[in-house]
Design a protein around this motif. Structure first.
Motif, PDB file in Angstrom:
ATOM      1  N   PRO A 114      45.250  42.980  41.554  1.00  0.00           N
ATOM      2  CA  PRO A 114      44.459  42.299  42.593  1.00  0.00           C
ATOM      3  C   PRO A 114      44.714  40.799  42.579  1.00  0.00           C
ATOM      4  O   PRO A 114      45.228  40.244  41.599  1.00  0.00           O
ATOM      5  N   GLU A 115      44.349  40.158  43.666  1.00  0.00           N
ATOM      6  CA  GLU A 115      44.560  38.714  43.792  1.00  0.00           C
ATOM      7  C   GLU A 115      43.309  37.963  43.353  1.00  0.00           C
ATOM      8  O   GLU A 115      42.230  38.153  43.909  1.00  0.00           O
ATOM      9  N   GLY A 116      43.469  37.071  42.388  1.00  0.00           N
ATOM     10  CA  GLY A 116      42.381  36.209  41.979  1.00  0.00           C
ATOM     11  C   GLY A 116      42.318  34.941  42.810  1.00  0.00           C
ATOM     12  O   GLY A 116      41.313  34.233  42.813  1.00  0.00           O
ATOM     13  N   GLY A 117      43.415  34.643  43.534  1.00  0.00           N
ATOM     14  CA  GLY A 117      43.473  33.479  44.399  1.00  0.00           C
ATOM     15  C   GLY A 117      43.711  33.888  45.837  1.00  0.00           C
ATOM     16  O   GLY A 117      43.070  34.810  46.331  1.00  0.00           O
ATOM     17  N   GLY A 118      44.654  33.195  46.509  1.00  0.00           N
ATOM     18  CA  GLY A 118      44.931  33.479  47.908  1.00  0.00           C
ATOM     19  C   GLY A 118      45.217  34.957  48.136  1.00  0.00           C
ATOM     20  O   GLY A 118      46.117  35.525  47.513  1.00  0.00           O
ATOM     21  N   ASN A 119      44.464  35.568  49.051  1.00  0.00           N
ATOM     22  CA  ASN A 119      44.516  37.023  49.217  1.00  0.00           C
ATOM     23  C   ASN A 119      45.578  37.498  50.188  1.00  0.00           C
ATOM     24  O   ASN A 119      46.355  38.395  49.873  1.00  0.00           O
TER      25      ASN A 119
END
Length: 466
Positions: free
Chosen positions: A78-83
């Motif tokens: 999963p993305e912790g920043g820009g999705n």
């Protein structure tokens, strides 16, 4: 998009030709230091190298990407920043194609049900539910779409000049502005409960909200499609960094930047000093604040006045669709501690990524806790909301951008009227110092804004050093 790119490269070539008598050789010895290896810094560095500059990129973190952060250690990455890469992100998509970064349509996030004042409401019964607090003429609008009503009066549907001083002259706080536009109090309260574009509505510029809604409103039909990198959005900055002639210097915080009319010195925490003809500071403003930089008092004060959006995320992995037996959809929009809960399937498996996403000032009590206590606070609230999740859900990663010293938040925010006075000033070159980052972007936000700003900063350097 390709036509625009060719026009840009043609304009750069023309600029260099006029400055060097038609020779594409920029001359050896023209050195630039780029501070920050996010999308803005990397894009600036690649453009400068393409036209013959010697570029050193230094990055405080031990990875590139800035506020792009793919959680590769978790199933589903999963993305912790820009999705996602928006449909209008031409520079980002062009760079991904150029570097052979495979893109895909993201797996579809499961639909949201609602939890309002501790009452669960299914999405199908929202309009008629007794717990729906909206007045009759608004009851059919789900909470996550209430902000879209701004486009009925949006002056920015046909322009991107969101920081135009003439428009900003009538700017006001979002809570006052929404009330004046006829938004009922219940709608304003729901918007404030999960506002992705401000820490609270009283400190949020109404014109900034118009900007965001106008950006969505200018798109329609298939143009609304978004993409992501198939193997994680971090693959883009990693590939960009590999294209550089010199490797990015990782784990090298900058402590001071000193500049004269002709030279720049960049002092690193390790004791090294880099000499250059110019420098680009491609950092979020909170990361710039502790660095000793001789800026004017006016610019320094402006830099300190810009807020950043607070976000706390808790990333979990779900082994089985616990929500199905209870007749729920799998994601939730709440007006409580948990904010929004996004659940999406992990491709080619029977598992799911679940992300608790908490916005704005609601993050403050959580950010005051240590990591263990913060995680426990969120998970206890999650088990209370969906107790059937406990046996099939594992906690993976807590992400808190506001307490990251090299980020300070997820993106820049604008107070009422601020963009009309501060935006141009914070991106204006100072001697041989130039500024990049999404907060300096002219037209776009997010990843595309970062790329746009790096492009502009590179062109500014060319004009000075060519």
């Amino acid at each position: 998009m390709l036509t625009r790119r060719r026009l840009l490269e043609g304009s750069i070539a023309g600029l260099l030709a006029s400055a060097s008598g038609g020779c594409n050789d920029m001359g050896s010895g023209r050195r630039v230091v780029v501070v920050g290896a996010g999308l803005s810094g990397l894009n600036a560095a690649l453009i400068l190298e393409r036209w013959g500059f010697e570029v050193d990129v230094v990055e405080a973190k031990t990875r590139v990407g800035g506020r792009l952060w793919t959680l590769d250690h978790l199933p589903g990455s999963p993305e912790g920043g820009g999705n996602v890469m928006g449909a209008q992100y031409g520079r980002v998509v062009h760079m991904a194609h150029h570097l052979n970064i495979a893109l895909r349509t993201p797996p579809r996030t499961l639909p949201s049900d609602y939890v309002i004042r501790d009452q669960r409401i299914s999405r199908d019964s929202w309009a008629s539910a007794a717990a729906n607090p909206l007045p009759e003429t608004w009851r059919s609008i789900p909470p996550q779409r209430l902000m879209g009503k701004l486009n009925e009066t949006n002056p920015l549907l046909k322009t991107r000049a969101w920081h135009d001083p003439n428009l900003m002259a009538s700017d006001q706080s979002a809570d006052v502005g929404l009330k004046a536009l006829g938004f009922p109090n219940a709608a304003i309260e729901l918007i404030n409960a999960n506002n992705s574009y401000g820490n609270n509505l009283s400190d949020t510029s109404l014109m900034a909200l118009y900007r965001i809604m106008g950006e969505f409103g200018r798109l329609s039909g298939p143009e609304l499609a978004v993409q992501e990198a198939t193997l994680g959005n971090m693959r883009l900055p990693e590939a960009m960094a590999k294209q550089l002639s010199r490797p990015v210097s990782l784990g090298e915080p900058v402590v001071a930047v000193r500049h004269s009319p002709s030279r720049v010195q960049v002092a690193l925490a390790s004791g090294k000093t880099l000499e250059a003809d110019a420098a680009i500071l491609a950092l979020p403003l909170p990361a710039l604040e502790p660095i000793e930089v001789n800026l004017s008092a006016t610019q320094t004060n402006l830099l300190r006045q810009i807020d950043y959006h607070k976000v706390v995320q808790l990333h979990c992995v779900v082994e089985a669709p616990f929500w199905e037996a209870a007749g729920w959809s799998g994601s939730w929009w709440t007006d409580g501690l948990l904010g929004r809960i996004f659940t999406r399937p992990i491709p080619n498996t029977s598992r799911y990524n679940m992300t608790v996403w908490i916005n704005g000032d609601h993050c403050d009590p959580l950010n005051a806790l240590d990591e263990t206590a913060c995680t426990q606070s969120i998970t206890q609230a999650l088990w209370q909301l969906v107790p059937e999740a406990r046996d099939v859900t594992s906690v993976g990663q807590l992400v808190r951008w506001s307490i990251d010293p090299y980020a300070g938040g997820v993106w820049a925010l604008w107070r009422p009227g601020q963009a009309g006075t501060a935006h141009r000033a914070i991106r204006a070159p100072t001697g041989r110092l130039f500024f990049a980052g999404e907060h300096t972007a002219e037209a776009y936000r997010g990843m595309e804004g970062a790329m746009e700003s790096g492009e502009r900063a590179a062109l500014e350097i060319m004009r000075v050093l060519a």
